[in-house]
Write a protein that holds these residues in place. Structure first.
Motif, mmCIF file in Angstrom:
data_model
loop_
_atom_site.group_PDB
_atom_site.id
_atom_site.type_symbol
_atom_site.label_atom_id
_atom_site.label_comp_id
_atom_site.label_asym_id
_atom_site.label_seq_id
_atom_site.Cartn_x
_atom_site.Cartn_y
_atom_site.Cartn_z
ATOM 1 N N GLU A 197 0.829 -1.203 0.000
ATOM 2 C CA GLU A 197 0.000 0.000 0.000
ATOM 3 C C GLU A 197 0.866 1.258 0.000
ATOM 4 O O GLU A 197 0.473 2.287 -0.573
ATOM 5 C CB GLU A 197 -0.972 0.008 1.191
ATOM 6 N N GLU A 198 2.037 1.176 0.610
ATOM 7 C CA GLU A 198 2.942 2.324 0.589
ATOM 8 C C GLU A 198 3.557 2.521 -0.790
ATOM 9 O O GLU A 198 3.778 3.669 -1.212
ATOM 10 C CB GLU A 198 4.042 2.142 1.636
ATOM 11 N N ARG A 199 3.810 1.455 -1.498
ATOM 12 C CA ARG A 199 4.338 1.594 -2.867
ATOM 13 C C ARG A 199 3.332 2.303 -3.759
ATOM 14 O O ARG A 199 3.706 3.116 -4.606
ATOM 15 C CB ARG A 199 4.689 0.215 -3.436
ATOM 16 N N ARG A 200 2.050 2.014 -3.549
ATOM 17 C CA ARG A 200 1.029 2.703 -4.337
ATOM 18 C C ARG A 200 1.001 4.196 -3.983
ATOM 19 O O ARG A 200 0.853 5.057 -4.868
ATOM 20 C CB ARG A 200 -0.339 2.057 -4.093
ATOM 21 N N ILE A 201 1.148 4.506 -2.698
ATOM 22 C CA ILE A 201 1.211 5.911 -2.280
ATOM 23 C C ILE A 201 2.422 6.587 -2.897
ATOM 24 O O ILE A 201 2.329 7.714 -3.424
ATOM 25 C CB ILE A 201 1.258 6.004 -0.744
ATOM 26 N N LEU A 202 3.570 5.926 -2.858
ATOM 27 C CA LEU A 202 4.790 6.502 -3.425
ATOM 28 C C LEU A 202 4.644 6.746 -4.918
ATOM 29 O O LEU A 202 5.115 7.768 -5.435
ATOM 30 C CB LEU A 202 5.985 5.589 -3.158
ATOM 31 N N ASP A 203 4.006 5.819 -5.619
ATOM 32 C CA ASP A 203 3.809 5.996 -7.068
ATOM 33 C C ASP A 203 2.974 7.241 -7.352
ATOM 34 O O ASP A 203 3.291 8.021 -8.263
ATOM 35 C CB ASP A 203 3.124 4.759 -7.658
ATOM 36 N N ARG A 204 1.891 7.434 -6.575
ATOM 37 C CA ARG A 204 1.044 8.601 -6.788
ATOM 38 C C ARG A 204 1.807 9.887 -6.480
ATOM 39 O O ARG A 204 1.714 10.875 -7.221
ATOM 40 C CB ARG A 204 -0.214 8.507 -5.906
ATOM 41 N N LEU A 205 2.540 9.889 -5.385
ATOM 42 C CA LEU A 205 3.269 11.093 -4.999
ATOM 43 C C LEU A 205 4.396 11.413 -5.978
ATOM 44 O O LEU A 205 4.658 12.583 -6.274
ATOM 45 C CB LEU A 205 3.833 10.925 -3.582
ATOM 46 N N THR A 206 5.053 10.392 -6.474
ATOM 47 C CA THR A 206 6.127 10.615 -7.448
ATOM 48 C C THR A 206 5.582 11.223 -8.722
ATOM 49 O O THR A 206 6.222 12.096 -9.337
ATOM 50 C CB THR A 206 6.857 9.295 -7.751
ATOM 51 N N ALA A 207 4.378 10.800 -9.118
ATOM 52 C CA ALA A 207 3.763 11.359 -10.321
ATOM 53 C C ALA A 207 3.342 12.808 -10.110
ATOM 54 O O ALA A 207 3.477 13.645 -11.012
ATOM 55 C CB ALA A 207 2.563 10.511 -10.732
ATOM 56 N N SER A 208 2.843 13.141 -8.911
ATOM 57 C CA SER A 208 2.312 14.487 -8.677
ATOM 58 C C SER A 208 3.374 15.465 -8.176
ATOM 59 O O SER A 208 3.273 16.672 -8.406
ATOM 60 C CB SER A 208 1.164 14.431 -7.664
ATOM 61 N N HIS A 209 4.403 14.954 -7.475
ATOM 62 C CA HIS A 209 5.448 15.801 -6.898
ATOM 63 C C HIS A 209 6.810 15.134 -7.142
ATOM 64 O O HIS A 209 7.440 14.612 -6.210
ATOM 65 C CB HIS A 209 5.219 16.005 -5.398
ATOM 66 N N PRO A 210 7.276 15.151 -8.373
ATOM 67 C CA PRO A 210 8.498 14.405 -8.715
ATOM 68 C C PRO A 210 9.777 14.991 -8.143
ATOM 69 O O PRO A 210 10.832 14.356 -8.247
ATOM 70 C CB PRO A 210 8.512 14.452 -10.246
ATOM 71 N N ASP A 211 9.709 16.173 -7.553
ATOM 72 C CA ASP A 211 10.912 16.800 -7.001
ATOM 73 C C ASP A 211 11.311 16.223 -5.643
ATOM 74 O O ASP A 211 12.384 16.546 -5.124
ATOM 75 C CB ASP A 211 10.708 18.311 -6.863
ATOM 76 N N VAL A 212 10.477 15.372 -5.050
ATOM 77 C CA VAL A 212 10.759 14.769 -3.747
ATOM 78 C C VAL A 212 11.140 13.306 -3.932
ATOM 79 O O VAL A 212 10.488 12.577 -4.676
ATOM 80 C CB VAL A 212 9.539 14.879 -2.810
ATOM 81 N N ALA A 213 12.203 12.882 -3.246
ATOM 82 C CA ALA A 213 12.598 11.471 -3.244
ATOM 83 C C ALA A 213 11.729 10.752 -2.211
ATOM 84 O O ALA A 213 12.115 10.571 -1.048
ATOM 85 C CB ALA A 213 14.074 11.333 -2.920
ATOM 86 N N TRP A 214 10.542 10.360 -2.628
ATOM 87 C CA TRP A 214 9.560 9.833 -1.686
ATOM 88 C C TRP A 214 9.985 8.532 -1.044
ATOM 89 O O TRP A 214 9.614 8.244 0.101
ATOM 90 C CB TRP A 214 8.209 9.669 -2.381
ATOM 91 N N ASP A 215 10.757 7.717 -1.748
ATOM 92 C CA ASP A 215 11.214 6.475 -1.131
ATOM 93 C C ASP A 215 12.166 6.760 0.026
ATOM 94 O O ASP A 215 12.092 6.129 1.080
ATOM 95 C CB ASP A 215 11.858 5.549 -2.163
ATOM 96 N N ARG A 216 13.032 7.767 -0.145
ATOM 97 C CA ARG A 216 13.937 8.135 0.940
ATOM 98 C C ARG A 216 13.162 8.754 2.102
ATOM 99 O O ARG A 216 13.476 8.511 3.269
ATOM 100 C CB ARG A 216 14.990 9.115 0.434
ATOM 101 N N LEU A 217 12.163 9.559 1.774
ATOM 102 C CA LEU A 217 11.336 10.142 2.826
ATOM 103 C C LEU A 217 10.629 9.047 3.620
ATOM 104 O O LEU A 217 10.544 9.118 4.849
ATOM 105 C CB LEU A 217 10.333 11.114 2.225
ATOM 106 N N LEU A 218 10.129 8.033 2.931
ATOM 107 C CA LEU A 218 9.484 6.913 3.609
ATOM 108 C C LEU A 218 10.456 6.224 4.563
ATOM 109 O O LEU A 218 10.117 5.933 5.721
ATOM 110 C CB LEU A 218 8.954 5.916 2.585
ATOM 111 N N PHE A 219 11.682 5.975 4.073
ATOM 112 C CA PHE A 219 12.697 5.343 4.916
ATOM 113 C C PHE A 219 12.947 6.191 6.168
ATOM 114 O O PHE A 219 12.988 5.674 7.293
ATOM 115 C CB PHE A 219 13.982 5.167 4.124
ATOM 116 N N SER A 220 13.109 7.495 5.972
ATOM 117 C CA SER A 220 13.355 8.389 7.101
ATOM 118 C C SER A 220 12.187 8.371 8.080
ATOM 119 O O SER A 220 12.380 8.332 9.304
ATOM 120 C CB SER A 220 13.595 9.814 6.599
#
Length: 219
Positions: free
Chosen positions: A118-141
Motif C-alpha cells: 500500500e505504501e508503494r502505491r502511495i509513493l507511485d502517486r506522490l512521485t507522479a504528482s510531486h516528482p521533485d521529492v525522493a519519496w522512497d527516501r522520505l518513507l525510509f526516514s
C-alpha cells in the motif's frame, strides 16, 4: 514541533569536547563517526540548555537509543552535512523521534525492504504528482523516526512492515498507522503517530528530515 526544543548544525565545529564516558564509546571509531557523535551531542546539550537542563554524558543505551536526563525525552540524528537533536520535558511530551537522510533515491532494492504494497502505491502517486521529492527516501526516514518514537515507549523492536506511512505533500505532515498494538500512554493505547517532514538544501547538502511527537497523557 510544539513543546519540543530542536537544535540543528550543518558543520562540525572544532574544539568540541566529549565527556570521558562518551569518548570511550567512540574510542576506536573512525574520524567521521567521532565527528558525527560529537556534534550531535553538542546539539543535544544546546537543546537541553534551552530547557534549563545541564546534562551529564549522553550515552547510548543497550539498544543504541540515547539515555536522557530524568524528566526528559529526546532524539538525535545525523547525515552528511546535517546534525540535529530534539528534546522535551515528559510533562508535555511522551516521546519524540527525528531522522534525517540525504535527499536522494534509495539504493536499488532497498525500497522493497522498506515499503509495504500500500505504501508503494502511495509513493507511485506522490512521485507522479510531486516528482521533485525522493519519496522512497522520505518513507525510509519516516520509518526511522517512527522507530525512535516507538522504542522509548515500548522497549521493543518495530519492523519496517509494522507500520504504514502516509505523507501529505501539501501540508508537510506525516501519518503513521501502526499495524501492531501501539504503546499505552496514560492508560490510552496509541495506534497512530502524527508528524512532519521537510526537504531542504544547506551548503550544497540536500537532505530530508522527518519527525513524530507523542503528547504526554492529558495533552
Amino acid at each position: 514541533m510544539p513543546d519540543v526544543t530542536t537544535v540543528e548544525l550543518f558543520t562540525d565545529p572544532p574544539g568540541v569536547h566529549l565527556h570521558p564516558q562518551e569518548a570511550a564509546v567512540v574510542a576506536r571509531a573512525v574520524g567521521k563517526r567521532v565527528r558525527e557523535f560529537t556534534t550531535v551531542r553538542l546539539c543535544a546539550r544546546s537543546a537541553l540548555a534551552e530547557l534549563g537542563v545541564t546534562p551529564g554524558p549522553i550515552l547510548p543505551g543497550p539498544e543504541g537509543a540515547p539515555i536522557w536526563p530524568d524528566g526528559i525525552v529526546g532524539s538525535m540524528t545525523h547525515c552528511d552535512g546535517y546534525r540535529a537533536a530534539a528534546v522535551a520535558r515528559t510533562a508535555q511530551v511522551a516521546s519524540v523521534g527525528i531522522d534525517a537522510e540525504p535527499h536522494a533515491p534509495l539504493p536499488a532494492g532497498v525500497e522493497k525492504l522498506v515499503a509495504l504494497p500500500e505504501e508503494r502505491r502511495i509513493l507511485d502517486r506522490l512521485t507522479a504528482s510531486h516528482p521533485d521529492v525522493a519519496w522512497d527516501r522520505l518513507l525510509f526516514s519516516a520509518k526511522e523516526s517512527t522507530y525512535k518514537t516507538w522504542f522509548p515507549l515500548t522497549g521493543r523492536w518495530l519492523d519496517f512492515g509494522d507500520c504504514v506511512i502516509t505523507p501529505d505533500p501539501e501540508e508537510g505532515s506525516l501519518r503513521c498507522e501502526l499495524k501492531v498494538p501501539g504503546p499505552v500512554v496514560g492508560g490510552r493505547r496509541i495506534d497512530t503517530f502524527t508528524g512532519r517532514w521537510r526537504t531542504a538544501v544547506r551548503g550544497g547538502t540536500r537532505y530530508v528530515a522527518t519527525s513524530f511527537v507523542v503528547p504526554a497523557a492529558g495533552r
